[in-house]
Scaffold this motif. Structure first.
Motif, PDB file in Angstrom:
ATOM      1  N   GLY A   1       0.782  -1.231   0.000  1.00 39.85           N
ATOM      2  CA  GLY A   1       0.000   0.000   0.000  1.00 39.85           C
ATOM      3  C   GLY A   1       0.812   1.278   0.000  1.00 39.85           C
ATOM      4  N   ASP A   2       2.021   1.225  -0.549  1.00 40.86           N
ATOM      5  CA  ASP A   2       2.852   2.440  -0.552  1.00 40.86           C
ATOM      6  C   ASP A   2       2.787   3.206  -1.870  1.00 40.86           C
ATOM      7  OD1 ASP A   2       4.381   0.836  -2.203  1.00 40.86           O
ATOM      8  OD2 ASP A   2       6.139   0.809  -0.902  1.00 40.86           O
TER       9      ASP A   2
ATOM     10  N   GLU B   1       8.261  -2.287  -7.767  1.00 47.54           N
ATOM     11  CA  GLU B   1       9.258  -2.417  -6.700  1.00 47.54           C
ATOM     12  C   GLU B   1      10.303  -3.470  -7.047  1.00 47.54           C
ATOM     13  OE1 GLU B   1       8.368  -1.224  -2.882  1.00 47.54           O
ATOM     14  OE2 GLU B   1       6.217  -1.555  -3.049  1.00 47.54           O
TER      15      GLU B   1
HETATM   16 CA    CA Z   1       4.189  -1.370  -2.915  1.00 48.26          CA
END
Ligand code: CA
Length: 130
Positions: free
Chosen positions: A79-80, A87
């Motif tokens: 949730g970033d 990523e």
């Molecule tokens: Ca992420």
């Protein structure tokens, strides 16, 4: 003696499973440590060397049958704001463990919200400390 053999076989099995999983995700052996230098070998876990409770990516990976595919790649497990594929360096989500393609370097951890000391990440993972 039997107990010792059982413990040893469990240790071997868990060590094999752990290193085996890393080969099933892109850049699995070079996921950056969100807490500092180096890598985070236990990618699916809150603890750097694995074992114990799974982080959100570990939970999603398990729920997805321990398979990397577009569904898991396009998800943002921690949730970033960055997808798991972003990523891990698989931007187009076309890496498969059976047909590994050339990847960009992993730029973040898919299971630990970064930056870890940001208010949004602290709110998401209050029990996590570097
Ligand atoms: Ca992420």
């Amino acid at each position: 003696m039997l107990k010792l053999a059982a413990v040893l076989s469990l240790l071997v099995a868990s060590a094999m499973g752990y290193s085996g999983y890393k080969a099933l995700i892109p850049n699995g052996d070079s996921v950056p440590n969100p807490c500092g230098d180096g890598t985070w070998p236990g990618v699916g876990h809150w603890l750097i060397y694995g074992t114990g409770e799974r982080n959100p990516f570990g939970e999603d990976f398990k729920a997805n049958g321990y398979t990397w595919n577009a569904a898991l790649c396009f998800k943002d497990s921690d949730g970033d704001g960055k997808t798991n594929g972003e990523e891990l360096g698989d931007y187009a989500c076309d890496w498969l463990s059976e047909y590994p393609i050339q990847l960009d370097p992993a730029i973040g951890h898919p299971g630990i919200c970064e930056p870890v000391d940001s208010p949004a990440c602290i709110a998401k993972q209050p029990d996590f400390n570097c």
